[in-house]
Design an enzyme around this catalytic site. Structure first.
Site, short mmCIF file in Angstrom:
data_model
loop_
_atom_site.label_atom_id
_atom_site.label_comp_id
_atom_site.label_asym_id
_atom_site.label_seq_id
_atom_site.Cartn_x
_atom_site.Cartn_y
_atom_site.Cartn_z
N GLY A 189 38.91 47.79 37.78
CA GLY A 189 38.51 48.83 38.73
C GLY A 189 38.68 48.47 40.18
O GLY A 189 38.60 49.34 41.06
N PHE A 190 38.94 47.21 40.48
CA PHE A 190 39.05 46.80 41.88
C PHE A 190 40.17 47.54 42.60
O PHE A 190 40.03 47.92 43.77
CB PHE A 190 39.26 45.29 41.99
CG PHE A 190 39.29 44.81 43.41
CD1 PHE A 190 38.11 44.51 44.08
CD2 PHE A 190 40.49 44.71 44.12
CE1 PHE A 190 38.13 44.10 45.40
CE2 PHE A 190 40.51 44.31 45.44
CZ PHE A 190 39.32 44.01 46.08
N SER B 280 43.34 45.92 31.59
CA SER B 280 42.82 45.67 32.94
C SER B 280 43.89 45.90 34.00
O SER B 280 44.05 45.09 34.92
CB SER B 280 42.26 44.24 33.05
OG SER B 280 41.14 44.07 32.22
N TYR C 242 33.99 45.89 20.12
CA TYR C 242 33.47 46.68 21.24
C TYR C 242 32.19 47.40 20.81
O TYR C 242 32.19 48.60 20.53
CB TYR C 242 34.50 47.70 21.72
CG TYR C 242 35.76 47.12 22.32
CD1 TYR C 242 35.83 45.80 22.75
CD2 TYR C 242 36.89 47.92 22.47
CE1 TYR C 242 36.99 45.29 23.30
CE2 TYR C 242 38.05 47.41 23.03
CZ TYR C 242 38.11 46.10 23.43
OH TYR C 242 39.26 45.60 23.97
N LEU D 145 43.95 47.86 36.39
CA LEU D 145 43.35 48.12 37.71
C LEU D 145 42.42 46.99 38.12
O LEU D 145 41.55 47.17 38.98
CB LEU D 145 42.61 49.46 37.70
CG LEU D 145 43.47 50.68 37.38
CD1 LEU D 145 42.62 51.95 37.33
CD2 LEU D 145 44.60 50.84 38.40
#
Length: 331
Positions: A216-217, A211, A56, A213
């Site tokens: 983010g959706f 992930s 990252y 969410l």
């Protein structure tokens, strides 16, 4: 704050903080001072489980390489004994026109180089949960697991896990060295790994959901996509104009349930999986303190077995667009 147990004995908060976005994937990296402050504020709010990885990395506004692990280490250095830090080895990544491309490499000598680098960047003497970031088809799971046992014996790590694990690989690795958790993509829009639940229960392995969410959706905040050029969501199928229209029924369902619980759609998305299984721990990522706070509050939402099943049944019946299923892995 309540806790959950991953594997035999790794105690974590029911929601962790995914730290990737501070340096990678979502536009320009956050400046170091702000990132360190925000991660520390997450600790102050009650987070005790933090997720990072050696890969990252991002280029900051000065043109310098920024290491996510370094930010996490600086933010938590004086509370080290009160937190669980997870990081990962086993891939290199690069940015292409079609998103992030990952190349797996879990050769034993590479693992050993990686663990030393992570220990140094984090500023710690051991890693609490060390994941193989992606399966390397050229290295047997038994080989990786033997290295993990050696690192445990050397007290450089205390627990290990596998990201995007499948049943065969997990069973073979676990037979050599006890696996504490798998970190797999899991959300209301990506439920493929539910088929692993019986295996996780049989082997007593936790599921850390990344992930959760759907990038983010599932916050319901995106009625149109307007991301920075370097934001990987530009290449994710759930954010196309057609997908935004197709997924309105899903968002309406979330809003209805959220109203019932006096919560947000994001909180319901997290509470649904927390209430589904006692060994599931989502690690939503955000760089915004208000969202970080809201996400943690989702752990307080209680759902009955019947309500979780009703949500599952509704999700099975609702049409959905495709959803991003991970960086392209090449060998």
């Amino acid at each position: 704050m309540q806790t959950r147990i991953l594997g035999n004995d790794l105690k974590v908060t029911p929601i962790g903080l995914g730290c990737m976005g501070f340096t990678l994937g979502y536009g320009k990296p956050t400046d170091e001072a702000t990132a360190v402050k925000t991660i520390r504020q997450a600790y102050d709010l009650g987070y005790r489980f933090f997720d990072t990885a050696e890969v990252y990395q991002g280029i900051n506004s000065n043109g310098d390489l920024t290491y996510n692990e370094t930010l996490v280490g600086k933010a938590l250095h004086d509370v080290r004994d009160q937190v669980v830090i997870a990081t990962k080895f086993g891939i290199t990544s690069s940015q292409s026109d079609n998103g992030i491309v990952a190349k797996p490499d879990s050769r034993p000598e590479v693992i050993r180089q990686s663990v030393e680098g992570s220990l140094k960047r984090l500023g710690v003497d051991h890693i609490d949960l060390y994941y193989q970031h992606r399966i390397d088809p050229d290295v047997a799971p038994e080989t990786v697991a033997r290295v993990m046992q050696e690192l445990i014996d050397e007290e450089k790590i205390t627990h290990w896990g596998i990201s995007e694990a499948n049943e065969d690989y997990l069973r073979r690795a676990n037979a050599v060295c006890k696996v504490t958790a798998v970190q797999n993509r899991y959300s209301m829009m990506y439920r493929d790994y539910e088929k692993l639940f019986p295996v996780l229960e049989e082997l007593n392995v936790g599921l850390v959901a990344f992930s959760p969410l759907a990038n983010g959706f599932l916050t319901g905040k995106f009625q149109q996509s307007n991301f920075a050029q370097s934001d990987t969501r530009n290449n994710m199928p759930q954010f196309t104009p057609e997908a935004l229209k197709k997924n309105q029924e899903l968002l309406t369902l979330l809003e209805t349930i959220a109203d019932r619980h006096n919560a947000t759609p994001a909180q319901i998305s997290l509470a649904w999986m927390i209430n589904k299984k006692p060994y599931i721990v989502p690690i939503p990522g955000s760089r915004h303190l208000n969202r970080i706070k809201d996400n943690l509050t989702a752990a307080k939402i209680e759902m009955t077995v019947s309500e979780v099943k009703q949500i599952d049944d509704a999700l099975n019946a609702i049409p959905m667009s495709g959803v991003f299923d991970g960086a392209k892995v090449v060998k």
